[in-house]
Scaffold this motif. Structure first.
Motif, PDB file in Angstrom:
ATOM      1  N   ALA A   8     -20.453  -3.200  25.931  1.00  0.00           N
ATOM      2  CA  ALA A   8     -20.330  -1.795  26.338  1.00  0.00           C
ATOM      3  C   ALA A   8     -19.310  -1.067  25.460  1.00  0.00           C
ATOM      4  CB  ALA A   8     -19.930  -1.713  27.807  1.00  0.00           C
ATOM      5  N   LYS A   9     -18.217  -1.754  25.110  1.00  0.00           N
ATOM      6  CA  LYS A   9     -17.228  -1.147  24.216  1.00  0.00           C
ATOM      7  C   LYS A   9     -17.829  -0.916  22.832  1.00  0.00           C
ATOM      8  CE  LYS A   9     -13.189  -2.988  26.631  1.00  0.00           C
ATOM      9  NZ  LYS A   9     -12.083  -3.983  26.589  1.00  0.00           N
ATOM     10  N   PHE A  10     -18.707  -1.816  22.409  1.00  0.00           N
ATOM     11  CA  PHE A  10     -19.423  -1.607  21.149  1.00  0.00           C
ATOM     12  C   PHE A  10     -20.211  -0.306  21.210  1.00  0.00           C
ATOM     13  CE2 PHE A  10     -23.619  -1.817  19.157  1.00  0.00           C
ATOM     14  CZ  PHE A  10     -23.273  -1.925  17.816  1.00  0.00           C
ATOM     15  N   ILE A  11     -20.912  -0.092  22.324  1.00  0.00           N
ATOM     16  CA  ILE A  11     -21.693   1.138  22.497  1.00  0.00           C
ATOM     17  C   ILE A  11     -20.786   2.358  22.430  1.00  0.00           C
ATOM     18  CG2 ILE A  11     -23.039   2.465  24.186  1.00  0.00           C
ATOM     19  CD1 ILE A  11     -24.233  -0.208  25.137  1.00  0.00           C
ATOM     20  N   LEU A  12     -19.682   2.291  23.147  1.00  0.00           N
ATOM     21  CA  LEU A  12     -18.745   3.415  23.169  1.00  0.00           C
ATOM     22  C   LEU A  12     -18.235   3.736  21.766  1.00  0.00           C
ATOM     23  CD1 LEU A  12     -16.978   5.355  24.959  1.00  0.00           C
ATOM     24  CD2 LEU A  12     -15.226   3.560  24.867  1.00  0.00           C
ATOM     25  N   ARG A  13     -17.757   2.710  21.051  1.00  0.00           N
ATOM     26  CA  ARG A  13     -17.165   2.942  19.724  1.00  0.00           C
ATOM     27  C   ARG A  13     -18.208   3.443  18.727  1.00  0.00           C
ATOM     28  NH1 ARG A  13     -14.078  -2.711  20.667  1.00  0.00           N
ATOM     29  NH2 ARG A  13     -12.377  -1.854  21.938  1.00  0.00           N
ATOM     30  N   ARG A  14     -19.404   2.887  18.792  1.00  0.00           N
ATOM     31  CA  ARG A  14     -20.425   3.314  17.834  1.00  0.00           C
ATOM     32  C   ARG A  14     -20.910   4.729  18.157  1.00  0.00           C
ATOM     33  NH1 ARG A  14     -22.925   1.660  13.638  1.00  0.00           N
ATOM     34  NH2 ARG A  14     -25.088   2.179  13.157  1.00  0.00           N
ATOM     35  N   ALA A  15     -21.074   5.031  19.431  1.00  0.00           N
ATOM     36  CA  ALA A  15     -21.514   6.378  19.811  1.00  0.00           C
ATOM     37  C   ALA A  15     -20.496   7.425  19.362  1.00  0.00           C
ATOM     38  CB  ALA A  15     -21.728   6.454  21.324  1.00  0.00           C
ATOM     39  N   ILE A  16     -19.218   7.120  19.532  1.00  0.00           N
ATOM     40  CA  ILE A  16     -18.175   8.086  19.186  1.00  0.00           C
ATOM     41  C   ILE A  16     -18.009   8.222  17.686  1.00  0.00           C
ATOM     42  CG2 ILE A  16     -15.669   8.435  19.225  1.00  0.00           C
ATOM     43  CD1 ILE A  16     -15.735   7.490  22.147  1.00  0.00           C
ATOM     44  N   TRP A  17     -17.990   7.124  16.973  1.00  0.00           N
ATOM     45  CA  TRP A  17     -17.643   7.189  15.551  1.00  0.00           C
ATOM     46  C   TRP A  17     -18.854   7.260  14.621  1.00  0.00           C
ATOM     47  CZ3 TRP A  17     -13.006   8.735  14.567  1.00  0.00           C
ATOM     48  CH2 TRP A  17     -11.999   8.513  15.521  1.00  0.00           C
ATOM     49  N   TRP A  18     -20.013   6.772  15.072  1.00  0.00           N
ATOM     50  CA  TRP A  18     -21.216   6.885  14.240  1.00  0.00           C
ATOM     51  C   TRP A  18     -22.127   8.003  14.746  1.00  0.00           C
ATOM     52  CZ3 TRP A  18     -22.122   5.878   9.548  1.00  0.00           C
ATOM     53  CH2 TRP A  18     -23.423   5.796   9.032  1.00  0.00           C
ATOM     54  N   GLY A  19     -21.939   8.387  16.007  1.00  0.00           N
ATOM     55  CA  GLY A  19     -22.703   9.503  16.564  1.00  0.00           C
ATOM     56  C   GLY A  19     -23.808   9.105  17.504  1.00  0.00           C
ATOM     57  N   ARG A  20     -24.307   7.888  17.357  1.00  0.00           N
ATOM     58  CA  ARG A  20     -25.371   7.399  18.226  1.00  0.00           C
ATOM     59  C   ARG A  20     -25.439   5.881  18.145  1.00  0.00           C
ATOM     60  NH1 ARG A  20     -31.061   9.377  16.432  1.00  0.00           N
ATOM     61  NH2 ARG A  20     -30.044  11.415  16.627  1.00  0.00           N
ATOM     62  N   VAL A  21     -26.007   5.270  19.178  1.00  0.00           N
ATOM     63  CA  VAL A  21     -26.204   3.825  19.174  1.00  0.00           C
ATOM     64  C   VAL A  21     -27.563   3.533  19.789  1.00  0.00           C
ATOM     65  CG1 VAL A  21     -24.905   3.620  21.336  1.00  0.00           C
ATOM     66  CG2 VAL A  21     -25.311   1.593  19.958  1.00  0.00           C
ATOM     67  N   PRO A  86     -12.158  -6.452  10.179  1.00  0.00           N
ATOM     68  CA  PRO A  86     -12.902  -5.263   9.758  1.00  0.00           C
ATOM     69  C   PRO A  86     -14.400  -5.465   9.604  1.00  0.00           C
ATOM     70  CG  PRO A  86     -11.651  -6.168   7.927  1.00  0.00           C
ATOM     71  CD  PRO A  86     -11.194  -6.894   9.166  1.00  0.00           C
ATOM     72  N   TYR A  87     -14.856  -6.710   9.447  1.00  0.00           N
ATOM     73  CA  TYR A  87     -16.271  -6.935   9.196  1.00  0.00           C
ATOM     74  C   TYR A  87     -17.029  -7.371  10.453  1.00  0.00           C
ATOM     75  CZ  TYR A  87     -14.639  -6.613   4.428  1.00  0.00           C
ATOM     76  OH  TYR A  87     -14.058  -6.165   3.265  1.00  0.00           O
ATOM     77  N   ASN A  88     -16.385  -7.262  11.612  1.00  0.00           N
ATOM     78  CA  ASN A  88     -17.001  -7.652  12.874  1.00  0.00           C
ATOM     79  C   ASN A  88     -17.710  -6.426  13.461  1.00  0.00           C
ATOM     80  OD1 ASN A  88     -17.606  -8.430  15.519  1.00  0.00           O
ATOM     81  ND2 ASN A  88     -15.786  -9.722  15.667  1.00  0.00           N
ATOM     82  N   PHE A  89     -19.001  -6.330  13.224  1.00  0.00           N
ATOM     83  CA  PHE A  89     -19.795  -5.182  13.674  1.00  0.00           C
ATOM     84  C   PHE A  89     -19.727  -5.025  15.191  1.00  0.00           C
ATOM     85  CE2 PHE A  89     -24.399  -3.454  14.062  1.00  0.00           C
ATOM     86  CZ  PHE A  89     -23.949  -2.142  14.135  1.00  0.00           C
ATOM     87  N   ALA A  90     -19.796  -6.148  15.914  1.00  0.00           N
ATOM     88  CA  ALA A  90     -19.774  -6.097  17.381  1.00  0.00           C
ATOM     89  C   ALA A  90     -18.434  -5.596  17.908  1.00  0.00           C
ATOM     90  CB  ALA A  90     -20.086  -7.476  17.958  1.00  0.00           C
ATOM     91  N   LEU A  91     -17.367  -5.867  17.195  1.00  0.00           N
ATOM     92  CA  LEU A  91     -16.032  -5.445  17.626  1.00  0.00           C
ATOM     93  C   LEU A  91     -15.764  -3.990  17.255  1.00  0.00           C
ATOM     94  CD1 LEU A  91     -13.198  -6.254  18.770  1.00  0.00           C
ATOM     95  CD2 LEU A  91     -12.569  -6.817  16.403  1.00  0.00           C
ATOM     96  N   ILE A  92     -16.097  -3.621  16.017  1.00  0.00           N
ATOM     97  CA  ILE A  92     -15.736  -2.315  15.475  1.00  0.00           C
ATOM     98  C   ILE A  92     -16.728  -1.229  15.885  1.00  0.00           C
ATOM     99  CG2 ILE A  92     -15.224  -1.023  13.356  1.00  0.00           C
ATOM    100  CD1 ILE A  92     -13.270  -3.308  13.935  1.00  0.00           C
ATOM    101  N   GLY A  93     -18.016  -1.592  15.894  1.00  0.00           N
ATOM    102  CA  GLY A  93     -19.043  -0.591  16.153  1.00  0.00           C
ATOM    103  C   GLY A  93     -19.528   0.103  14.893  1.00  0.00           C
ATOM    104  N   LEU A  94     -19.005  -0.327  13.756  1.00  0.00           N
ATOM    105  CA  LEU A  94     -19.404   0.233  12.463  1.00  0.00           C
ATOM    106  C   LEU A  94     -19.674  -0.909  11.500  1.00  0.00           C
ATOM    107  CD1 LEU A  94     -16.667   2.999  12.141  1.00  0.00           C
ATOM    108  CD2 LEU A  94     -19.088   3.396  12.595  1.00  0.00           C
ATOM    109  N   ARG A  95     -20.649  -0.703  10.623  1.00  0.00           N
ATOM    110  CA  ARG A  95     -20.934  -1.708   9.604  1.00  0.00           C
ATOM    111  C   ARG A  95     -20.044  -1.454   8.396  1.00  0.00           C
ATOM    112  NH1 ARG A  95     -26.100  -0.340  11.616  1.00  0.00           N
ATOM    113  NH2 ARG A  95     -27.273  -2.116  12.467  1.00  0.00           N
ATOM    114  N   PRO A  97     -19.166  -2.779   4.648  1.00  0.00           N
ATOM    115  CA  PRO A  97     -18.774  -1.480   4.082  1.00  0.00           C
ATOM    116  C   PRO A  97     -19.885  -0.426   4.082  1.00  0.00           C
ATOM    117  CG  PRO A  97     -19.416  -2.922   2.321  1.00  0.00           C
ATOM    118  CD  PRO A  97     -19.607  -3.704   3.602  1.00  0.00           C
ATOM    119  N   ASP A  98     -21.059  -0.743   4.685  1.00  0.00           N
ATOM    120  CA  ASP A  98     -22.195   0.177   4.583  1.00  0.00           C
ATOM    121  C   ASP A  98     -21.915   1.537   5.218  1.00  0.00           C
ATOM    122  OD1 ASP A  98     -23.568  -1.846   3.310  1.00  0.00           O
ATOM    123  OD2 ASP A  98     -24.522  -2.577   5.133  1.00  0.00           O
ATOM    124  N   GLU A  99     -21.240   1.523   6.369  1.00  0.00           N
ATOM    125  CA  GLU A  99     -20.986   2.773   7.092  1.00  0.00           C
ATOM    126  C   GLU A  99     -19.534   3.240   6.991  1.00  0.00           C
ATOM    127  OE1 GLU A  99     -24.445   1.822  10.436  1.00  0.00           O
ATOM    128  OE2 GLU A  99     -22.328   1.595  10.957  1.00  0.00           O
TER     129      GLU A  99
END
Length: 274
Positions: A8-21, A86-95, A97-99
């Protein structure tokens, strides 16, 4: 903790910083089945503290317009997580270096020790068992010599791996720091762990020091340096014995071929506080 909390925290972080999940994002990052990912999405949307933050769309979740950012996805939380992994997609919510591009400045190659040496160092640290090491320090004229230690913790500082260990050659079994790359050989010791040895955690004492900045610095420069150094409101910093040496080397030593227009070093004095 609910099993859905971290996804759920992954969803929150990705929605906020990437804009959508999307559900696909959750499946890929958290290694969940699509039905489980759907349940996690509903769980995230139902959390009371996030109801004004997350919005359900037909194919994704996004952040609500002008929504407050919860602490779990705040900018400071993101910076801390990026320092950890920094490379933990599930933790950060961002890929990375792609994103999110992160440029790493590497001052040294990865630690070069033999596989056997690395194995025995790690195993001895886990088991807190005596280890014989042939170690070379940087005192004038020093050569490698054998000593017996009991490792209690790994330490990493600016990419340099070290171990904190009781030195059995010291009558008080003092905890010292040993740079892993300076261990020339290592072998499990036949020496028994002393019965009088009280294992420490490896954490060293952290006295407070009052930091005096160069008086030529402007107010804005002083503010920026206080933030960089992590000084408290009284201009103090906590430094262990090992960290003190590294701090002095990093912020108090004059650089070679230093341009005249640069104020360096920025710290001119450290005063240990009682």
């Amino acid at each position: 903790m609910n099993n859905y909390d971290n996804p759920a925290k992954f969803i929150l972080r990705r929605a906020i910083w990437w804009g959508r999940v999307t559900r696909k994002d959750i499946v890929n990052a958290c290694k969940l089945s699509p039905p489980t990912a759907n349940r996690v999405m509903e769980y995230a949307l139902s959390r009371a503290e996030w109801k004004s933050v997350l919005v359900r769309k037909p194919k994704h979740i996004e952040i609500a317009l002008r929504a407050p950012i919860p602490r779990d996805a705040s900018a400071l939380t993101m910076l801390k997580l990026l320092e950890i992994d920094p490379y933990n997609f599930a933790l950060i919510g961002l890929r990375v270096p792609d994103e999110l591009q992160i440029i790493e400045v590497i001052l040294r190659n990865p630690v070069q020790v033999t596989s056997n040496t690395a194995h025995e160092i790690i195993r001895a640290t886990i088991q807190k068992r005596p280890l014989d090491i042939r170690y070379v320090g940087l005192r004038i004229g020093e050569s490698g010599r054998w000593r017996t230690i009991v490792p209690v913790a790994f330490e990493v500082f600016r990419g340099q791996w070290r171990i904190r260990a009781h030195d059995l050659e010291d009558l008080s079994f003092k905890v010292k720091t040993f740079v892993v790359a300076r261990i020339l050989e290592a072998a499990f010791s036949e020496r028994e762990k002393p019965k009088s040895l009280l294992l420490e955690t490896g954490h060293s004492a952290t006295p407070r020091y009052l930091v005096k900045l160069d008086p030529r610095l402007t107010p804005d420069q002083c503010t920026a340096l206080r933030q960089e150094l992590g000084l408290n409101s009284g201009g103090e910093i906590q430094l262990s014995e090992d960290a003190l040496f590294d701090f002095q080397r990093s912020y108090m030593d004059k650089a070679n071929n230093q341009p005249d227009h640069i104020i360096w070093p920025p710290v001119v004095d450290l005063q240990k506080q009682s």
